[in-house]
Design a protein around this motif. Structure first.
Motif, PDB file in Angstrom:
ATOM      1  N   SER A 220     -11.294   0.910  -7.010  1.00 49.50           N
ATOM      2  CA  SER A 220     -10.524   2.102  -6.685  1.00 49.50           C
ATOM      3  C   SER A 220      -9.035   1.772  -6.689  1.00 49.50           C
ATOM      4  CB  SER A 220     -10.913   2.621  -5.301  1.00 49.50           C
ATOM      5  OG  SER A 220     -10.522   1.688  -4.294  1.00 49.50           O
ATOM      6  N   ARG A 221      -8.218   2.819  -6.731  1.00 55.19           N
ATOM      7  CA  ARG A 221      -6.767   2.617  -6.684  1.00 55.19           C
ATOM      8  C   ARG A 221      -6.357   1.952  -5.374  1.00 55.19           C
ATOM      9  NH1 ARG A 221      -3.239   7.397  -8.902  1.00 55.19           N
ATOM     10  NH2 ARG A 221      -4.319   6.618 -10.740  1.00 55.19           N
ATOM     11  N   GLN A 222      -7.033   2.304  -4.289  1.00 55.22           N
ATOM     12  CA  GLN A 222      -6.715   1.696  -2.990  1.00 55.22           C
ATOM     13  C   GLN A 222      -6.987   0.197  -3.008  1.00 55.22           C
ATOM     14  OE1 GLN A 222      -8.987   3.253   0.277  1.00 55.22           O
ATOM     15  NE2 GLN A 222      -7.648   2.357   1.837  1.00 55.22           N
ATOM     16  N   VAL A 223      -8.104  -0.207  -3.581  1.00 50.31           N
ATOM     17  CA  VAL A 223      -8.423  -1.641  -3.675  1.00 50.31           C
ATOM     18  C   VAL A 223      -7.375  -2.357  -4.526  1.00 50.31           C
ATOM     19  CG1 VAL A 223     -10.064  -3.301  -4.650  1.00 50.31           C
ATOM     20  CG2 VAL A 223     -10.891  -1.389  -3.280  1.00 50.31           C
ATOM     21  N   MET A 224      -6.988  -1.749  -5.639  1.00 49.98           N
ATOM     22  CA  MET A 224      -5.987  -2.381  -6.499  1.00 49.98           C
ATOM     23  C   MET A 224      -4.633  -2.487  -5.801  1.00 49.98           C
ATOM     24  SD  MET A 224      -6.829  -1.203 -10.393  1.00 49.98           S
ATOM     25  CE  MET A 224      -6.561   0.550 -10.140  1.00 49.98           C
ATOM     26  N   GLN A 225      -4.293  -1.493  -5.003  1.00 44.54           N
ATOM     27  CA  GLN A 225      -3.031  -1.550  -4.275  1.00 44.54           C
ATOM     28  C   GLN A 225      -3.035  -2.703  -3.277  1.00 44.54           C
ATOM     29  OE1 GLN A 225      -3.055   2.493  -2.835  1.00 44.54           O
ATOM     30  NE2 GLN A 225      -1.726   3.243  -4.484  1.00 44.54           N
ATOM     31  N   GLN A 226      -4.160  -2.943  -2.629  1.00 48.46           N
ATOM     32  CA  GLN A 226      -4.275  -4.069  -1.704  1.00 48.46           C
ATOM     33  C   GLN A 226      -4.151  -5.388  -2.449  1.00 48.46           C
ATOM     34  OE1 GLN A 226      -4.386  -4.133   1.677  1.00 48.46           O
ATOM     35  NE2 GLN A 226      -4.016  -1.917   1.539  1.00 48.46           N
ATOM     36  N   ARG A 227      -4.795  -5.491  -3.581  1.00 53.95           N
ATOM     37  CA  ARG A 227      -4.699  -6.714  -4.376  1.00 53.95           C
ATOM     38  C   ARG A 227      -3.282  -6.920  -4.889  1.00 53.95           C
ATOM     39  NH1 ARG A 227     -10.320  -5.895  -7.861  1.00 53.95           N
ATOM     40  NH2 ARG A 227     -11.748  -6.500  -6.173  1.00 53.95           N
ATOM     41  N   ALA A 228      -2.621  -5.833  -5.258  1.00 53.04           N
ATOM     42  CA  ALA A 228      -1.255  -5.937  -5.765  1.00 53.04           C
ATOM     43  C   ALA A 228      -0.328  -6.562  -4.728  1.00 53.04           C
ATOM     44  CB  ALA A 228      -0.741  -4.556  -6.179  1.00 53.04           C
ATOM     45  N   LYS A 229      -0.527  -6.208  -3.461  1.00 55.64           N
ATOM     46  CA  LYS A 229       0.323  -6.763  -2.399  1.00 55.64           C
ATOM     47  C   LYS A 229       0.240  -8.281  -2.351  1.00 55.64           C
ATOM     48  CE  LYS A 229       0.086  -2.680   0.612  1.00 55.64           C
ATOM     49  NZ  LYS A 229      -0.410  -2.140   1.914  1.00 55.64           N
ATOM     50  N   SER A 230      -0.941  -8.815  -2.591  1.00 58.48           N
ATOM     51  CA  SER A 230      -1.109 -10.268  -2.540  1.00 58.48           C
ATOM     52  C   SER A 230      -0.566 -10.964  -3.783  1.00 58.48           C
ATOM     53  CB  SER A 230      -2.591 -10.614  -2.361  1.00 58.48           C
ATOM     54  OG  SER A 230      -3.334 -10.245  -3.518  1.00 58.48           O
ATOM     55  N   LEU A 231      -0.290 -10.188  -4.842  1.00 61.45           N
ATOM     56  CA  LEU A 231       0.181 -10.765  -6.097  1.00 61.45           C
ATOM     57  C   LEU A 231       1.682 -10.609  -6.317  1.00 61.45           C
ATOM     58  CD1 LEU A 231      -2.689  -9.422  -8.378  1.00 61.45           C
ATOM     59  CD2 LEU A 231      -2.283 -11.840  -7.853  1.00 61.45           C
ATOM     60  N   VAL A 232       2.319  -9.762  -5.524  1.00 60.33           N
ATOM     61  CA  VAL A 232       3.731  -9.426  -5.758  1.00 60.33           C
ATOM     62  C   VAL A 232       4.608 -10.668  -5.807  1.00 60.33           C
ATOM     63  CG1 VAL A 232       5.760  -8.351  -4.713  1.00 60.33           C
ATOM     64  CG2 VAL A 232       3.654  -7.058  -4.890  1.00 60.33           C
TER      65      VAL A 232
ATOM     66  N   ASN B 114       9.015 -11.021 -13.696  1.00 58.16           N
ATOM     67  CA  ASN B 114       9.423  -9.619 -13.836  1.00 58.16           C
ATOM     68  C   ASN B 114       8.216  -8.698 -13.997  1.00 58.16           C
ATOM     69  OD1 ASN B 114      11.424  -7.623 -13.849  1.00 58.16           O
ATOM     70  ND2 ASN B 114      11.513  -7.582 -16.084  1.00 58.16           N
ATOM     71  N   VAL B 115       7.118  -9.056 -13.343  1.00 56.72           N
ATOM     72  CA  VAL B 115       5.908  -8.235 -13.350  1.00 56.72           C
ATOM     73  C   VAL B 115       5.871  -7.451 -12.046  1.00 56.72           C
ATOM     74  CG1 VAL B 115       3.392  -8.222 -13.420  1.00 56.72           C
ATOM     75  CG2 VAL B 115       4.680  -9.869 -14.808  1.00 56.72           C
ATOM     76  N   LEU B 116       6.095  -6.149 -12.140  1.00 51.39           N
ATOM     77  CA  LEU B 116       6.143  -5.292 -10.956  1.00 51.39           C
ATOM     78  C   LEU B 116       4.742  -4.783 -10.654  1.00 51.39           C
ATOM     79  CD1 LEU B 116       9.435  -3.373 -11.824  1.00 51.39           C
ATOM     80  CD2 LEU B 116       9.166  -5.500 -10.524  1.00 51.39           C
ATOM     81  N   ILE B 117       3.892  -5.691 -10.258  1.00 53.03           N
ATOM     82  CA  ILE B 117       2.460  -5.411 -10.140  1.00 53.03           C
ATOM     83  C   ILE B 117       2.158  -4.307  -9.131  1.00 53.03           C
ATOM     84  CG2 ILE B 117       2.064  -7.159  -8.347  1.00 53.03           C
ATOM     85  CD1 ILE B 117      -0.251  -6.531 -11.367  1.00 53.03           C
ATOM     86  N   ASP B 118       3.002  -4.133  -8.128  1.00 48.57           N
ATOM     87  CA  ASP B 118       2.728  -3.113  -7.116  1.00 48.57           C
ATOM     88  C   ASP B 118       2.864  -1.700  -7.677  1.00 48.57           C
ATOM     89  OD1 ASP B 118       5.449  -3.871  -7.358  1.00 48.57           O
ATOM     90  OD2 ASP B 118       5.937  -2.834  -5.488  1.00 48.57           O
ATOM     91  N   ARG B 119       3.524  -1.548  -8.824  1.00 50.56           N
ATOM     92  CA  ARG B 119       3.669  -0.231  -9.445  1.00 50.56           C
ATOM     93  C   ARG B 119       2.504   0.102 -10.384  1.00 50.56           C
ATOM     94  NH1 ARG B 119      10.102  -0.096 -11.227  1.00 50.56           N
ATOM     95  NH2 ARG B 119      10.962  -0.764  -9.224  1.00 50.56           N
ATOM     96  N   TYR B 120       1.711  -0.870 -10.735  1.00 45.73           N
ATOM     97  CA  TYR B 120       0.721  -0.673 -11.781  1.00 45.73           C
ATOM     98  C   TYR B 120      -0.469   0.209 -11.390  1.00 45.73           C
ATOM     99  CZ  TYR B 120       3.103  -4.286 -14.556  1.00 45.73           C
ATOM    100  OH  TYR B 120       4.015  -5.007 -15.276  1.00 45.73           O
TER     101      TYR B 120
ATOM    102  N   SER C 214       3.951 -13.926  -6.257  1.00 49.96           N
ATOM    103  CA  SER C 214       3.707 -14.906  -7.321  1.00 49.96           C
ATOM    104  C   SER C 214       4.113 -14.373  -8.695  1.00 49.96           C
ATOM    105  CB  SER C 214       2.232 -15.313  -7.336  1.00 49.96           C
ATOM    106  OG  SER C 214       1.398 -14.192  -7.575  1.00 49.96           O
ATOM    107  N   LEU C 215       4.075 -13.049  -8.877  1.00 47.19           N
ATOM    108  CA  LEU C 215       4.410 -12.477 -10.180  1.00 47.19           C
ATOM    109  C   LEU C 215       5.877 -12.084 -10.308  1.00 47.19           C
ATOM    110  CD1 LEU C 215       1.247 -10.258 -10.786  1.00 47.19           C
ATOM    111  CD2 LEU C 215       1.863 -12.362 -11.985  1.00 47.19           C
TER     112      LEU C 215
END
Length: 302
Positions: free
Chosen positions: A250-262, A269-275, A264-265
């Motif tokens: 789900s989008r919610q799960v991806m948003q949580q994962r994005a927080k943990s990747l911000v 210049n990978v704005l993973i939290d926007r994806y 390192s990425l």
């Protein structure tokens, strides 16, 4: 790889004039490989890999000349990292298409213990990546000079499995047609682990768009259609799929994962939290389009 077409066939001053290079720009390397003419060109702090084609030249990838500047230059290579939202900790990676090695270089830095197989058809491209784009194999990395489809067939015979697969093979014009068919994608699917992710770099402006999309849908079911509307993107879109056996997160799960990747990425210049907000499963193509198969893959017509 990025497919920004450039109307030029000759290497030296004409190349620099037609693609907007300044007087300080320099073609630092040329090679006639088995498959194409290759050049490495430097401009405004960038070093770029260029393929010469009948219809014009194609910039495949660019890298900042400052080796300490880790930023990915083009949005398509940044967008590929969106696949990490489905599997944030890949351990067995397959990359089909080396180019200037921007994506493999980043993945090696992010996951130094992960095993990575890289497949590249053109030995000339492998040489250029090593000599001019900071690509270095590690004990965990292997490069196979092979056709991507042949490699996949042999990997299946060896019972190989991958949890992160990137399809990024381009001739310069487009994806080789035998790497776009339903049969090929089914073979790739068999290489995927239960939590495996497939990321494919394609074009949103291609006349193949509906056919490609329907082919992926028939093999994998729903997939994330990832596009960013900006000038630099040049129509690239990224297809991100699971192995077809599990529901997409789900989008919610991806948003949580994005927080943990911000963190390192960020250096890349990978704005993973926007994806997550930009990744849609909505079918925006003609669902009656005929899927591409080994018997029907008229890329030259479409």
């Amino acid at each position: 790889m990025l497919k920004k077409m450039l109307s030029v066939r000759i290497w030296m001053p004409v190349v620099m004039l037609l693609i907007g290079f300044s007087a300080q720009s320099e073609v630092i390397y040329t090679q006639k490989s088995l498959y194409r003419d290759i050049a490495v060109v430097e401009k405004d702090g960038l070093r770029c890999l260029v393929f010469a084609l009948v219809k014009g030249d194609s910039v495949q990838t660019c890298q900042y000349q400052d080796e300490h500047d880790q930023r990915l230059v083009y949005s398509y290579s940044q967008m590929v990292m969106g696949g990490l939202l489905l599997n944030p900790h890949p351990q067995r990676i397959l990359v089909i298409g080396l180019g200037g090695a921007s994506i493999p270089n980043v993945l090696t830095q992010l996951y130094p213990d992960a095993e990575m197989d890289i497949v590249e058809l053109d030995p000339g491209v492998v040489k250029v990546a090593r000599d001019y784009f900071h690509f270095q194999e590690t004990p965990q990395t292997s490069v196979a000079v092979a056709d991507g489809r042949v490699f996949v067939k042999r990997a299946l015979l060896r019972k190989k499995k991958y949890d992160f697969i990137i399809l990024d093979a381009f001739t310069g014009d487009y994806i080789p047609e035998h790497l776009m068919t339903r049969e090929y994608l089914q073979e790739v699917q068999r290489l995927m682990t239960e939590d495996g992710v497939l990321v494919a770099n394609t074009w949103s402006s291609s006349r193949l768009y509906a056919h490609e999309s329907e082919t992926y849908r028939q093999v994998f079911g729903p997939f994330f259609n990832f596009k960013i509307k900006q000038e630099q993107n040049y129509g690239n879109r990224i297809i991100i799929v699971g192995n077809g056996k599990q529901a997409l997160p789900s989008r919610q799960v991806m948003q949580q994962r994005a927080k943990s990747l911000v963190k390192s990425l960020a250096p890349y210049n990978v704005l993973i939290d926007r994806y997550p907000a930009l990744m849609s499963t909505k079918a925006d193509w003609d669902r009656t389009a005929r899927p591409l198969t080994d018997q029907y893959s008229p890329a030259n017509l479409l």
